[in-house]
Motif scaffolding. Structure first.
Motif, PDB file in Angstrom:
ATOM      1  N   ALA A 114      63.055  54.378  43.933  1.00 40.35           N
ATOM      2  CA  ALA A 114      63.061  53.087  44.793  1.00 40.35           C
ATOM      3  C   ALA A 114      62.549  52.146  43.786  1.00 40.35           C
ATOM      4  O   ALA A 114      61.138  52.294  42.729  1.00 40.35           O
ATOM      5  CB  ALA A 114      62.836  54.046  46.298  1.00 40.35           C
ATOM      6  N   VAL A 115      61.822  50.902  44.525  1.00 41.32           N
ATOM      7  CA  VAL A 115      61.156  49.158  43.924  1.00 41.32           C
ATOM      8  C   VAL A 115      60.376  49.578  44.518  1.00 41.32           C
ATOM      9  O   VAL A 115      60.700  48.999  46.071  1.00 41.32           O
ATOM     10  CB  VAL A 115      61.841  48.699  43.119  1.00 41.32           C
ATOM     11  CG1 VAL A 115      61.406  47.442  42.784  1.00 41.32           C
ATOM     12  CG2 VAL A 115      62.474  48.909  42.128  1.00 41.32           C
ATOM     13  N   VAL A 116      59.627  49.413  44.740  1.00 44.99           N
ATOM     14  CA  VAL A 116      58.543  49.404  46.075  1.00 44.99           C
ATOM     15  C   VAL A 116      57.058  48.439  45.109  1.00 44.99           C
ATOM     16  O   VAL A 116      56.735  47.583  43.834  1.00 44.99           O
ATOM     17  CB  VAL A 116      57.354  50.337  46.343  1.00 44.99           C
ATOM     18  CG1 VAL A 116      58.210  51.459  47.236  1.00 44.99           C
ATOM     19  CG2 VAL A 116      57.133  51.702  45.193  1.00 44.99           C
ATOM     20  N   PRO A 117      56.351  47.299  45.700  1.00 40.76           N
ATOM     21  CA  PRO A 117      55.207  46.984  45.419  1.00 40.76           C
ATOM     22  C   PRO A 117      53.860  47.882  44.630  1.00 40.76           C
ATOM     23  O   PRO A 117      54.600  48.796  45.228  1.00 40.76           O
ATOM     24  CB  PRO A 117      54.861  45.933  46.966  1.00 40.76           C
ATOM     25  CG  PRO A 117      56.417  45.828  47.897  1.00 40.76           C
ATOM     26  CD  PRO A 117      56.886  47.189  47.433  1.00 40.76           C
ATOM     27  N   SER A 118      53.723  47.194  43.723  1.00 39.22           N
ATOM     28  CA  SER A 118      52.377  48.471  42.968  1.00 39.22           C
ATOM     29  C   SER A 118      51.798  48.742  44.295  1.00 39.22           C
ATOM     30  O   SER A 118      51.903  49.523  44.339  1.00 39.22           O
ATOM     31  CB  SER A 118      51.060  47.107  42.444  1.00 39.22           C
ATOM     32  OG  SER A 118      52.383  46.423  40.837  1.00 39.22           O
ATOM     33  N   ALA A 119      51.143  47.531  45.516  1.00 36.27           N
ATOM     34  CA  ALA A 119      50.324  48.599  46.703  1.00 36.27           C
ATOM     35  C   ALA A 119      50.786  49.740  46.925  1.00 36.27           C
ATOM     36  O   ALA A 119      50.772  50.631  47.140  1.00 36.27           O
ATOM     37  CB  ALA A 119      49.263  47.209  46.861  1.00 36.27           C
ATOM     38  N   SER A 120      51.855  49.683  46.739  1.00 34.78           N
ATOM     39  CA  SER A 120      52.659  50.502  48.382  1.00 34.78           C
ATOM     40  C   SER A 120      52.934  51.845  47.353  1.00 34.78           C
ATOM     41  O   SER A 120      52.804  52.641  47.778  1.00 34.78           O
ATOM     42  CB  SER A 120      54.228  49.645  48.133  1.00 34.78           C
ATOM     43  OG  SER A 120      54.178  49.040  48.875  1.00 34.78           O
ATOM     44  N   ALA A 121      52.838  51.794  45.894  1.00 32.90           N
ATOM     45  CA  ALA A 121      52.756  53.031  45.097  1.00 32.90           C
ATOM     46  C   ALA A 121      51.760  53.946  45.638  1.00 32.90           C
ATOM     47  O   ALA A 121      51.558  55.079  44.951  1.00 32.90           O
ATOM     48  CB  ALA A 121      53.458  52.934  44.172  1.00 32.90           C
ATOM     49  N   LEU A 122      50.766  53.552  45.953  1.00 29.33           N
ATOM     50  CA  LEU A 122      49.475  54.121  46.402  1.00 29.33           C
ATOM     51  C   LEU A 122      49.720  55.113  47.362  1.00 29.33           C
ATOM     52  O   LEU A 122      48.627  56.005  47.545  1.00 29.33           O
ATOM     53  CB  LEU A 122      48.433  53.509  46.438  1.00 29.33           C
ATOM     54  CG  LEU A 122      47.420  52.097  45.262  1.00 29.33           C
ATOM     55  CD1 LEU A 122      46.995  51.161  45.303  1.00 29.33           C
ATOM     56  CD2 LEU A 122      47.845  53.373  44.182  1.00 29.33           C
ATOM     57  N   ASP A 123      50.970  54.543  48.428  1.00 27.85           N
ATOM     58  CA  ASP A 123      50.884  55.416  49.297  1.00 27.85           C
ATOM     59  C   ASP A 123      51.841  56.860  48.734  1.00 27.85           C
ATOM     60  O   ASP A 123      52.134  57.330  50.536  1.00 27.85           O
ATOM     61  CB  ASP A 123      51.691  54.358  50.329  1.00 27.85           C
ATOM     62  CG  ASP A 123      50.619  53.527  50.664  1.00 27.85           C
ATOM     63  OD1 ASP A 123      49.354  53.310  50.798  1.00 27.85           O
ATOM     64  OD2 ASP A 123      50.943  52.558  51.267  1.00 27.85           O
ATOM     65  N   VAL A 124      52.313  56.888  47.708  1.00 28.54           N
ATOM     66  CA  VAL A 124      53.848  57.545  47.693  1.00 28.54           C
ATOM     67  C   VAL A 124      52.715  59.415  47.601  1.00 28.54           C
ATOM     68  O   VAL A 124      51.784  59.451  47.228  1.00 28.54           O
ATOM     69  CB  VAL A 124      53.998  57.257  46.569  1.00 28.54           C
ATOM     70  CG1 VAL A 124      55.021  59.483  46.720  1.00 28.54           C
ATOM     71  CG2 VAL A 124      54.784  56.618  46.605  1.00 28.54           C
ATOM     72  N   PRO A 125      52.799  60.282  48.795  1.00 30.60           N
ATOM     73  CA  PRO A 125      52.645  61.071  49.226  1.00 30.60           C
ATOM     74  C   PRO A 125      52.867  62.426  48.052  1.00 30.60           C
ATOM     75  O   PRO A 125      53.843  62.423  47.431  1.00 30.60           O
ATOM     76  CB  PRO A 125      52.542  61.736  50.294  1.00 30.60           C
ATOM     77  CG  PRO A 125      54.233  61.201  50.543  1.00 30.60           C
ATOM     78  CD  PRO A 125      54.006  59.641  49.601  1.00 30.60           C
ATOM     79  N   GLY A 126      51.913  63.502  46.907  1.00 31.42           N
ATOM     80  CA  GLY A 126      52.385  64.057  46.591  1.00 31.42           C
ATOM     81  C   GLY A 126      52.379  63.748  45.032  1.00 31.42           C
ATOM     82  O   GLY A 126      52.407  63.551  44.983  1.00 31.42           O
ATOM     83  N   THR A 127      52.625  64.731  44.281  1.00 35.74           N
ATOM     84  CA  THR A 127      52.678  65.256  42.743  1.00 35.74           C
ATOM     85  C   THR A 127      54.256  64.928  42.525  1.00 35.74           C
ATOM     86  O   THR A 127      54.389  65.036  41.245  1.00 35.74           O
ATOM     87  CB  THR A 127      52.039  65.952  42.164  1.00 35.74           C
ATOM     88  OG1 THR A 127      52.614  67.460  42.458  1.00 35.74           O
ATOM     89  CG2 THR A 127      50.705  65.970  42.582  1.00 35.74           C
TER      90      THR A 127
END
Length: 168
Positions: free
Chosen positions: A141-154
């Motif tokens: 998935a391609v997301v804005p940089s700020a949205s990547a901080l919301d990705v849960p888990g590892t």
């Protein structure tokens, strides 16, 4: 088809030289008939290979091309490649790799089966079709940089672009 090459080196002091070599390597790869685009990324977060390159290719026959066989690989860098992070996979599911702008992030999730992912992101599931097949399915998935901080888990890796998408 999508070809993804993941790697990393064992000597962090060589990173700047590795990055310069890799940019040249992408340009050389684009001279192979059937390789249509290339873009390189570095890991931001998650447990995954530090470096990821994505290529749009016409077909698996690219990997039998005599010219490709001469120019492929890591060359003089091979002794420094971290084998834990070295994977080469060919995927179906997209004809052309998505372009990730410098304001975006590429999310990558390896799974045994495609699955619904976080709401708000449009995921594309790719199926392994050749080479290492280190994962049966890879979601991207391609997301804005700020949205990547919301990705849960590892279990989802996020990658920032090191280059723009280069085209043949």
């Amino acid at each position: 088809m999508i070809f993804m090459s993941q790697s990393g080196i064992t000597d962090p002091k060589q990173q700047a030289a590795w990055d310069r070599w890799y940019l040249d390597h992408l340009q050389v790869m684009l001279t192979v008939d059937g390789i249509e685009s290339a873009q390189r990324f570095e890991l931001l977060q998650g447990h995954a290979s530090p470096s990821l390159a994505i290529y749009s290719i016409a077909s698996p026959e690219v990997f039998q091309d005599a010219y490709y066989l001469r120019i492929r690989g890591m060359g003089a860098w091979l002794p420094l490649i971290d084998r834990e992070h070295y994977h080469r996979n060919l995927f179906t599911g997209l004809d052309i790799a998505p372009e990730v702008p410098d304001t975006g992030v590429l999310l990558v999730a390896d799974r045994h089966e495609p699955e619904p992912m976080r709401a708000g992101s449009v995921w594309t599931w790719l199926e392994a079709a050749g080479l290492d097949r280190s994962t049966p399915y890879r979601g991207i998935a391609v997301v804005p940089s700020a949205s990547a901080l919301d990705v849960p888990g590892t279990d989802v890796a996020s990658y920032r672009p090191v280059t723009g998408r280069l085209c043949a």
